[in-house]
Enzyme design. Structure first.
Site, PDB file in Angstrom:
ATOM      1  N   GLU A   1      99.439  60.232  -6.357  1.00  0.00           N
ATOM      2  CA  GLU A   1      99.249  61.077  -7.532  1.00  0.00           C
ATOM      3  C   GLU A   1      99.937  62.416  -7.276  1.00  0.00           C
ATOM      4  O   GLU A   1      99.874  62.945  -6.174  1.00  0.00           O
ATOM      5  CB  GLU A   1      97.753  61.311  -7.767  1.00  0.00           C
ATOM      6  CG  GLU A   1      97.480  62.201  -8.976  1.00  0.00           C
ATOM      7  CD  GLU A   1      96.001  62.445  -9.245  1.00  0.00           C
ATOM      8  OE1 GLU A   1      95.654  62.701 -10.397  1.00  0.00           O
ATOM      9  OE2 GLU A   1      95.192  62.379  -8.294  1.00  0.00           O
TER      10      GLU A   1
ATOM     11  N   LYS B   1      96.981  59.332 -17.360  1.00  0.00           N
ATOM     12  CA  LYS B   1      95.599  59.336 -16.863  1.00  0.00           C
ATOM     13  C   LYS B   1      94.631  59.415 -18.037  1.00  0.00           C
ATOM     14  O   LYS B   1      94.702  60.320 -18.874  1.00  0.00           O
ATOM     15  CB  LYS B   1      95.411  60.535 -15.935  1.00  0.00           C
ATOM     16  CG  LYS B   1      94.105  60.561 -15.161  1.00  0.00           C
ATOM     17  CD  LYS B   1      94.148  61.767 -14.218  1.00  0.00           C
ATOM     18  CE  LYS B   1      93.050  61.738 -13.172  1.00  0.00           C
ATOM     19  NZ  LYS B   1      93.290  62.805 -12.169  1.00  0.00           N
TER      20      LYS B   1
ATOM     21  N   CYS C   1      93.574  58.062 -10.040  1.00  0.00           N
ATOM     22  CA  CYS C   1      92.516  58.839  -9.418  1.00  0.00           C
ATOM     23  C   CYS C   1      91.148  58.688 -10.091  1.00  0.00           C
ATOM     24  O   CYS C   1      90.446  57.717  -9.867  1.00  0.00           O
ATOM     25  CB  CYS C   1      92.935  60.304  -9.338  1.00  0.00           C
ATOM     26  SG  CYS C   1      91.984  61.270  -8.149  1.00  0.00           S
TER      27      CYS C   1
END
Length: 282
Positions: A48, A117, A158
């Site tokens: 990331e 995301k 994440c």
């Protein structure tokens, strides 16, 4: 023989040291991905925020359009090494909004998917860590999967990993490998990083891979590191330390099938009682 060749493949996770110099980050990524491909990796995963320091103060400064400098390089690297490249994530600018975005490229250099995301990292653990991605970033709204000759792959970034529903939907749609570029920190890392990966893997009987930036004690956000690959039995099969390194795992889809046969939860689900599904499918 082609079928046998496709049952096992090598995955590499690049735990990149990320600095404030974008050009350095890109050239290190280029070298390490090339090294991984040289070791036989067919799918390579970057961390990331691999081209920029992680932090709300950095996103706007390092943001790029897609295609842009970083993703054009990723496309070239994928093509020259004939690999599937999961491009970690970068801050993406699009029509005045910023996203935390993972681009995936195929062996021909084509962009396969762009995962923004979905779940923004807004947490507050008093006395330990407060972080609010939503101060600068907008959330994505698309579930992202791509096909390879080996298996179908689901992508999250994440904080997306904390949401079991996403992994369940990916597995239901046929993904046998889930990849999560992610930067957990010195509070959430030791507590939950490995636990979440093992949970996602054992719940769905899939392989799970995570790619973290290397730990930099001098950074404003200190990443936990410990990029990991977990098998469908929930075992950690490879794990990096805190520093920059490339780790490898052989993904064995025959083993995955055996696990699902031994403990057949996929066929034993009570779909008459409950269901997890994507809104766009219902």
């Amino acid at each position: 023989t082609t079928q046998a060749a496709c049952i096992k493949f090598r995955l590499a996770v690049v735990q990149l040291h990320v600095s404030k110099v974008k050009a350095d980050n890109l050239s290190r990524a280029h070298n390490l991905v090339t090294e991984a491909a040289g070791q036989g990796a067919k799918i390579v995963v970057l961390p990331e925020c691999f081209n920029s320091p992680y932090g709300t103060g950095f996103f706007a400064e390092y943001a790029e359009k897609i295609p842009g400098e970083s993703t054009l390089l990723l496309s070239e690297i994928a093509k020259e090494n004939k690999i599937f490249l999961v491009g970690g994530s970068i801050p993406e600018e699009d029509r005045g909004k910023l996203y935390n975005t993972c681009s995936v490229f195929g062996p021909d250099g084509n962009l396969l998917i762009k995962h923004r995301k979905i779940h923004l990292f807004d947490i507050d653990v008093p006395g330990k860590i407060r972080f609010q991605e939503s101060e600068t970033l907008s959330p994505g709204s698309v579930l992202s999967m791509f096909d390879t000759p080996f298996c179908k792959v689901g992508v999250g970034i994440c904080y997306d990993m904390r949401f079991a529903e996403l992994a369940q939907i990916y597995a239901k749609k046929g993904c046998q490998l889930l990849v999560y570029p992610g930067a957990f920190n010195m509070t959430t890392g030791p507590a939950h990083w490995e636990l979440l990966q093992r949970g996602r893997a054992v719940d769905n009987q899939v392989y799970v891979a995570t790619a973290s930036p290397a730990r930099d004690e001098a950074a404003s956000y200190v990443a936990w590191g410990h990029s990991t690959v977990v098998n469908p039995w929930g075992e950690v099969i490879t794990k990096a330390g805190a520093q920059e390194e490339v780790v490898y795992a052989d993904i064995d889809l025959q083993y995955l099938a055996a696990v699902r046969q031994q403990i057949p939860i996929t066929t034993q689900r009570r779909n008459d009682l409950y269901t997890v599904s994507a809104v766009m499918d219902s």
